[in-house]
Design a protein around this motif. Sequence first.
Motif, PDB file in Angstrom:
ATOM      1  N   LYS A 177       3.762   6.212   4.907  1.00 32.41           N
ATOM      2  CA  LYS A 177       3.012   5.110   4.310  1.00 32.41           C
ATOM      3  C   LYS A 177       1.523   5.422   4.316  1.00 32.41           C
ATOM      4  CE  LYS A 177       4.777   1.465   6.741  1.00 32.41           C
ATOM      5  NZ  LYS A 177       4.952   0.071   7.088  1.00 32.41           N
ATOM      6  N   CYS A 178       0.835   4.896   3.329  1.00 35.29           N
ATOM      7  CA  CYS A 178      -0.613   4.990   3.252  1.00 35.29           C
ATOM      8  C   CYS A 178      -1.182   3.597   3.474  1.00 35.29           C
ATOM      9  CB  CYS A 178      -1.045   5.534   1.891  1.00 35.29           C
ATOM     10  SG  CYS A 178      -2.836   5.469   1.645  1.00 35.29           S
ATOM     11  N   ILE A 179      -2.049   3.459   4.454  1.00 33.59           N
ATOM     12  CA  ILE A 179      -2.625   2.161   4.783  1.00 33.59           C
ATOM     13  C   ILE A 179      -3.347   1.543   3.585  1.00 33.59           C
ATOM     14  CG2 ILE A 179      -4.748   3.160   5.750  1.00 33.59           C
ATOM     15  CD1 ILE A 179      -4.694   0.873   7.829  1.00 33.59           C
ATOM     16  N   ALA A 180      -4.026   2.349   2.800  1.00 33.77           N
ATOM     17  CA  ALA A 180      -4.756   1.832   1.640  1.00 33.77           C
ATOM     18  C   ALA A 180      -3.795   1.346   0.560  1.00 33.77           C
ATOM     19  CB  ALA A 180      -5.682   2.902   1.070  1.00 33.77           C
ATOM     20  N   ALA A 181      -2.815   2.161   0.216  1.00 28.32           N
ATOM     21  CA  ALA A 181      -1.863   1.788  -0.840  1.00 28.32           C
ATOM     22  C   ALA A 181      -1.105   0.526  -0.460  1.00 28.32           C
ATOM     23  CB  ALA A 181      -0.899   2.936  -1.107  1.00 28.32           C
ATOM     24  N   GLU A 182      -0.653   0.432   0.777  1.00 27.94           N
ATOM     25  CA  GLU A 182       0.098  -0.746   1.214  1.00 27.94           C
ATOM     26  C   GLU A 182      -0.759  -2.004   1.122  1.00 27.94           C
ATOM     27  OE1 GLU A 182       3.471  -0.819   2.096  1.00 27.94           O
ATOM     28  OE2 GLU A 182       3.316   1.194   1.245  1.00 27.94           O
ATOM     29  N   CYS A 183      -1.989  -1.915   1.576  1.00 31.19           N
ATOM     30  CA  CYS A 183      -2.895  -3.068   1.555  1.00 31.19           C
ATOM     31  C   CYS A 183      -3.223  -3.487   0.122  1.00 31.19           C
ATOM     32  CB  CYS A 183      -4.157  -2.729   2.333  1.00 31.19           C
ATOM     33  SG  CYS A 183      -5.242  -4.130   2.604  1.00 31.19           S
ATOM     34  N   ILE A 184      -3.492  -2.531  -0.733  1.00 32.04           N
ATOM     35  CA  ILE A 184      -3.846  -2.825  -2.125  1.00 32.04           C
ATOM     36  C   ILE A 184      -2.662  -3.415  -2.874  1.00 32.04           C
ATOM     37  CG2 ILE A 184      -4.478  -1.733  -4.324  1.00 32.04           C
ATOM     38  CD1 ILE A 184      -6.348   0.094  -2.579  1.00 32.04           C
ATOM     39  N   LYS A 185      -1.475  -2.927  -2.610  1.00 31.70           N
ATOM     40  CA  LYS A 185      -0.294  -3.493  -3.270  1.00 31.70           C
ATOM     41  C   LYS A 185      -0.071  -4.944  -2.845  1.00 31.70           C
ATOM     42  CE  LYS A 185       2.527  -0.021  -2.280  1.00 31.70           C
ATOM     43  NZ  LYS A 185       3.768   0.769  -2.216  1.00 31.70           N
TER      44      LYS A 185
END
Length: 144
Positions: free
Chosen positions: A33-41
């Motif tokens: 998981k990528c912290i940025a991608a998860e948060c942005i989604k």
Amino acid sequence: MLSICGSDCCSECDRKADCGGCVKTDGHPFGGKCIAAECIKRGGLEEFKKMKETLIEEFNELGIRNLQVKDLNLLNGFYVNLEYVLTNGQSVKLLEDYRVYLGNQIEISGSDRCYGVVADEDYLLVCEYGCNGAEPKIIMYKKR
């Protein structure tokens, strides 16, 4: 190709063939998981910026001498997942190699060592190490 968070990680990464790319893997580089991608989604770029600011504040509120975090960068787990020797002689890694975290390296004034700070949605890690991650020591590992 830009990533979900808008950075051009793929052009800078020497492991793109292993990763698959952010957009292609829907924010799960290397199968993690990528912290940025998860948060942005979940909530868009503004939520990601807010989370990043919150993490910076949390690190700075720890009161660790000579630790002043000004920014956090996206870091691949396999670069920051150091192996620590515990007091009982056992070795342990606290992070996951196939995740993308927020973190930074901060030079310790008057020392040849640095602080490494790494965070995700659940934990804050502060360690200290020498050149190229030599002799890492856990300063603080805390559930958020």
